[in-house]
Design an enzyme around this catalytic site. Sequence first.
Site, PDB file in Angstrom:
ATOM      1  N   ASP A   1       6.112 -25.427 -28.213  1.00 25.54           N
ATOM      2  CA  ASP A   1       6.285 -26.014 -29.533  1.00 25.54           C
ATOM      3  C   ASP A   1       5.457 -25.180 -30.516  1.00 25.54           C
ATOM      4  OD1 ASP A   1       7.037 -27.986 -31.434  1.00 25.54           O
ATOM      5  OD2 ASP A   1       5.105 -28.975 -31.172  1.00 25.54           O
TER       6      ASP A   1
ATOM      7  N   ASP B   1       3.996 -26.281 -34.311  1.00 22.60           N
ATOM      8  CA  ASP B   1       2.907 -26.916 -35.046  1.00 22.60           C
ATOM      9  C   ASP B   1       2.046 -27.744 -34.100  1.00 22.60           C
ATOM     10  OD1 ASP B   1       1.499 -27.380 -37.407  1.00 22.60           O
ATOM     11  OD2 ASP B   1       2.499 -29.292 -37.738  1.00 22.60           O
TER      12      ASP B   1
ATOM     13  N   ASP C   1       2.317 -30.852 -28.248  1.00 26.45           N
ATOM     14  CA  ASP C   1       1.124 -31.601 -28.646  1.00 26.45           C
ATOM     15  C   ASP C   1       1.428 -33.071 -28.901  1.00 26.45           C
ATOM     16  OD1 ASP C   1       2.570 -30.933 -31.083  1.00 26.45           O
ATOM     17  OD2 ASP C   1       0.797 -31.610 -32.171  1.00 26.45           O
TER      18      ASP C   1
END
Length: 346
Positions: A29, A31, A226
């Site tokens: 991923d 961000d 995250d």
Amino acid sequence: MTSSPTTSRPATVADGPSPLDGVDTVLADLDGVVYRGRAAVPHAVESLTAASRTHRVGYITNNASRTAATVAEQLSGYGLTVGEDDVVTSPQAAVRLLADAVPAGSTVLVVGGVGLTSVLEQEGFVVTRSADDHPAAVVQGFSPDVGWADLAEASYALAADIPWIATNTDWTIPQERGTAPGNGTLVSAVHTAVGRLPVTAGKPETPIYHAAVERFGATKALFIGDRLDTDVVGANEAGLVSVLVLTGIDGAKQLLAADARSRPDFVLGDLRELSQPYPQVVEHDEGDVHVVTVRGASVAVRGGTVRVMTPGPDPVDLLRAGAAAVWGTGRAIYGLDIDPALHPDG
């Protein structure tokens, strides 16, 4: 918890293989994993660069407002070696779904920006913004320029019971000034008007993961995210090895509360641990107390009470032990008396 003091260390008897062992592809991923705002996440670039020497590395994004080339340019600016083909976007996953739903060359009403329209046009679809053009489908993605008129046109078109595909349904999108409404809120507005839901291409749905696995020819892929509710859930559902890195949105409290669908295979303080031996969970009973140990950290479970016995030198090891202890009770976090030392982030 957003970072770990973990440094490189030798393996111990309680350590197993690293997260990279046994996989041939690493998907990340963006961000919260590679960058936060305009700055690279500490240790991310170096760790992903090291992984690329032995594994295929690719990047996945739900953000439909940017093209893969734009994303690759940003990542290259941090020092990563990334080309356009190394980035899989939710519009790319959406066009795969669209190709299965309507004939090639069909007219499609688009709600979104260039990140979406460029992909559709590249695949030979005709883009319109008006329901009066009798589109064969509606494809909806995020753009900061989307307004009421765009949502209304989608609603008018969907009255004909044509396919509706959303690139993603993220409720929020991180911006420099804070957190803003994401594509999920815009999709919800159309859903309220038309009374049905779209098929979704992006995380946590599996099409974007399947697109990445096919793109990179992966036989066993690992995905790093995250967020539990999108990244980890989607990776688990797609059959990928799932990694939660504690440098972005979710921290200790969310991990302890994770249900079975959103529990990662690995928990990392930062991406340096990607190539390091991963600590094993060791469990034993001492009378009516169940003890869970990860390296030097130990947690005790007795009835509905979870307490720290030994915090150990690494807070991530303590969190790993705490998560294993809480998950092993088979009870929700809110039904347990949990030592606050296990979730200092609140």
